[in-house]
Design an enzyme around this catalytic site. Structure first.
Site, PDB file in Angstrom:
ATOM      1  N   ASP A 151      45.679 -58.832 -40.044  1.00 41.24           N
ATOM      2  CA  ASP A 151      44.304 -58.452 -40.322  1.00 41.24           C
ATOM      3  C   ASP A 151      43.317 -59.209 -39.435  1.00 41.24           C
ATOM      4  O   ASP A 151      43.408 -60.434 -39.289  1.00 41.24           O
ATOM      5  CB  ASP A 151      44.001 -58.741 -41.798  1.00 41.24           C
ATOM      6  CG  ASP A 151      42.578 -58.403 -42.183  1.00 41.24           C
ATOM      7  OD1 ASP A 151      42.215 -57.213 -42.160  1.00 41.24           O
ATOM      8  OD2 ASP A 151      41.815 -59.342 -42.503  1.00 41.24           O
ATOM      9  N   GLU A 163      45.034 -56.062 -35.923  1.00 39.39           N
ATOM     10  CA  GLU A 163      43.727 -55.414 -36.038  1.00 39.39           C
ATOM     11  C   GLU A 163      42.744 -56.273 -35.247  1.00 39.39           C
ATOM     12  O   GLU A 163      42.597 -57.465 -35.523  1.00 39.39           O
ATOM     13  CB  GLU A 163      43.266 -55.329 -37.487  1.00 39.39           C
ATOM     14  CG  GLU A 163      41.898 -54.644 -37.610  1.00 39.39           C
ATOM     15  CD  GLU A 163      41.194 -54.901 -38.921  1.00 39.39           C
ATOM     16  OE1 GLU A 163      40.282 -54.121 -39.248  1.00 39.39           O
ATOM     17  OE2 GLU A 163      41.523 -55.879 -39.613  1.00 39.39           O
TER      18      GLU A 163
END
Length: 608
Positions: A260, A297
């Protein structure tokens, strides 16, 4: 570090001896207590404390005691049965796997399906996901992607507020439930991707700082203190997260990790933490013979993240690309407000099809600076794209899915835009039948001050993009319940049609584009018609798939390019088969075609 076994926390060997190890560099005394039993740990090098013992068994609850004062759960706990404020549970992660014959599929063949465990099924558990795996196989999905499962406060959370990175959320089914799900997925030919968070730790139940310098005030993140990857005392922190990566791959047989928001990982050391994670992952692959992928990400438009280490990159296998989503949404009619201000629509969508990134050294109005760099030499299978995901849906004030924001015809067009792209496509749970329930932001905190801060923060976040309506209360259980999938919809006529349409798109992608899916397409922009033409090359260099994407509300006549000959129509979203208005009659496919409004058409063709 022994890469083939977990070395921190409480772990059991084949002789049922517990190996206890914790990093507490500032402590002068460390003990572990289970029931009435209190055992002292011995100091090791670099701030670690350890103890081998046969007195701790799987199923025992335990806590660490620092300096005869602080009584705390294990920072590397594998189970928190009483929640994030309770004691830890000693468990043995050894599992009777049945996936010895499983071989992770090539990353280029991944078709992702993102799942939030708590809202995907009625049960909200790993078992609930398992019950629907045949649906996903029938759809054509090749990889499920689980939003974070690390233990978080309460029973409702997106997962990005996790505070025990090694512990699997108990309300989902715990460690054993996750292992059972992964094993079953592999039996059915599905890869499993797990979303992990290494850029911050949630606020409630976060006791890491009591053990050591896990955080630094040198940097800030939007979610709290930055993790200490490069400041004093950072070696133990780095080791902690590297151990976490290896555990998911080795002990849970996870096939890929989605890291993330790596742009919020601050590390200015000579060896970036992502590079070190890549090195340890590669070493694990050599030892086990299994394949595992790292997917980041990242919103920096910096190809260094997906560049191999031997070319001075960080070695991630792929990354999410939000810019394709933003350009697609604006092209489809999303108002250019908030972060959408940077996207002009059809021209930027065309650029993303070609370059993946939209901003590759141009000035960004939103960022107020020149931004990005060309990903030269990076094939399209380095990039994951989507028309919706948890972020882009849940970070809307009312959590509206694409099915509620666009027309039925535009919805089908956007599906074609993603699934016939050269990139790795990702679907968000329920997308394949046009789910209408929202996906909202929800939490289950116990601290009144924190609850108030979350409510206030959400309202402020929406101010730039949404100026109507009341922000749903993230703490209210009703907000969570609204976000559950309605599986009954799939049996209704229009929703069943959408499912069949998605099924057909995935089938066609696999049949015509699988071996050449990641070659950059030839893109032509018809700005006046708000239309794109894509030439997707096939394995046979004389063959292609020609796609017409008409985002306008007007039908028009299109001349067929002189250099191609259409062989047959593969799919037309306007067809009555897909409950469209019906395809306009085209007497022959030699010179012209009639392009319906808001339509996606794909043809099998060959070069002249």
């Amino acid at each position: 570090m022994d890469i083939l076994k977990r070395e921190i926390g409480v772990n059991f060997n084949s002789d049922h001896i517990a190996a206890v190890k914790v990093w507490a560099p500032k402590a002068t005394q460390v003990a572990i207590q289970t029931g009435e039993l209190l055992l002292e740990l011995t100091p090791d090098l670099f701030g670690y404390w350890s103890l081998p013992t046969a007195l701790i068994k799987p199923g025992d609850r335990y806590e660490f005691i620092l300096d005869n004062d602080q009584r705390l759960a294990d920072p590397a706990s594998l189970s928190q049965p009483d929640g994030v404020h309770g004691s830890s549970l000693a468990i043995d992660t050894r599992y009777n796997w049945t996936d010895a014959d499983w071989e992770n599929i090539p990353l280029q063949d991944y078709i992702f399906y993102e799942i939030h465990t708590g809202t995907f099924s009625h049960d909200g558990t790993f078992k609930g996901i398992a019950d629907h795996l045949d649906h996903l196989v029938n759809l054509g999905i090749t990889a499920i992607e689980l939003m974070p499962v690390a233990s978080f406060p309460g029973k409702r959370n997106w997962g990005y507020d996790g505070v025990f990175p090694f512990s699997v959320q108990e309300s989902y089914g715990g460690a054993a439930g996750l292992q059972q799900l992964v094993d079953l997925c592999h039996q059915k030919g599905l890869a499993v991707v797990l979303d992990v968070v290494y850029n911050h730790v949630g606020p409630e139940g976060n006791y890491l700082d009591a053990f050591g310098p896990y955080f630094t005030d040198k940097y800030k993140t939007p979610w709290g203190n930055a993790i200490n990857f490069d400041d004093q005392g950072s070696d133990g922190v780095r080791n902690y997260f590297i151990e976490n990566v290896l555990m998911w791959f080795r002990d849970f047989h996870i096939d890929a990790l989605r890291l993330d928001a790596v742009h919020a990982i601050k590390d200015f050391g000579a060896l970036h933490i992502l590079e070190e994670i890549r090195c340890h992952t590669s070493f694990l692959l050599e030892k086990t013979g299994r394949k595992h992928y790292l997917i980041a990400e990242c919103d920096l438009n910096d190809p260094r993240y997906i560049t191999p280490i031997d070319e001075n990159g960080f070695g991630m296998n792929a990354q999410w690309v939000d810019e394709f989503h933003h350009a697609l949404r604006v092209t489809a009619g999303e108002p250019a407000k908030g972060y959408y201000k940077d996207f002009s629509g059809i021209q930027h969508l065309a650029k993303s099809y070609t370059d993946a990134y939209v901003y590759t050294g141009m000035y960004s109005v939103v960022r107020e600076k020149t931004f990005g760099r060309m990903p030269i030499g990076k094939s399209a299978d380095h990039f994951v794209v989507f028309s919706q995901n948890h972020d882009q849906t849940g970070n809307r004030m009312l959590g509206e899915r694409t099915s509620k924001l666009f027309s039925f015809e535009m919805y089908k067009l956007m599906a074609g835009a993603v699934l016939f792209s050269p990139f790795l496509p990702l679907l968000f749970m329920g997308e394949e039948w046009g789910e209408t329930n929202p996906f909202l932001y929800f939490v289950d905190h116990s601290d009144p001050k924190l609850i108030a801060q979350v409510r206030k923060g959400r309202k402020e976040e929406f101010a730039a993009m949404f100026d109507q309506g009341e922000t749903p209360d993230p703490q209210d259980e009703a907000t969570f319940n609204q976000s559950r999938l309605n599986w009954e919809l799939i049996g209704e006529h229009r929703h069943a049609c959408i499912f069949s349409y998605y099924q057909q798109l995935i089938f066609l992608r696999k049949k015509y584009l699988s071996s050449a899916a990641h070659k950059a397409p030839e893109v032509r922009v018809l700005a006046a018609q708000n239309c794109l033409l894509l030439e997707r090359k096939c394995a046979d260099p004389t063959q292609l798939v020609w796609c017409v994407l008409n985002f306008s509300t007007q039908q028009f006549v299109l001349d067929i390019p002189d250099h191609i000959v259409i062989l047959k129509e593969l799919v037309n979203s306007a067809s009555s088969t897909w409950l469209g208005p019906g395809e306009p009659a085209t007497e022959d496919l030699t010179h012209q075609i009639i392009v319906p409004s808001e339509s996606f058409i794909a043809y099998s063709a060959k070069y002249v």
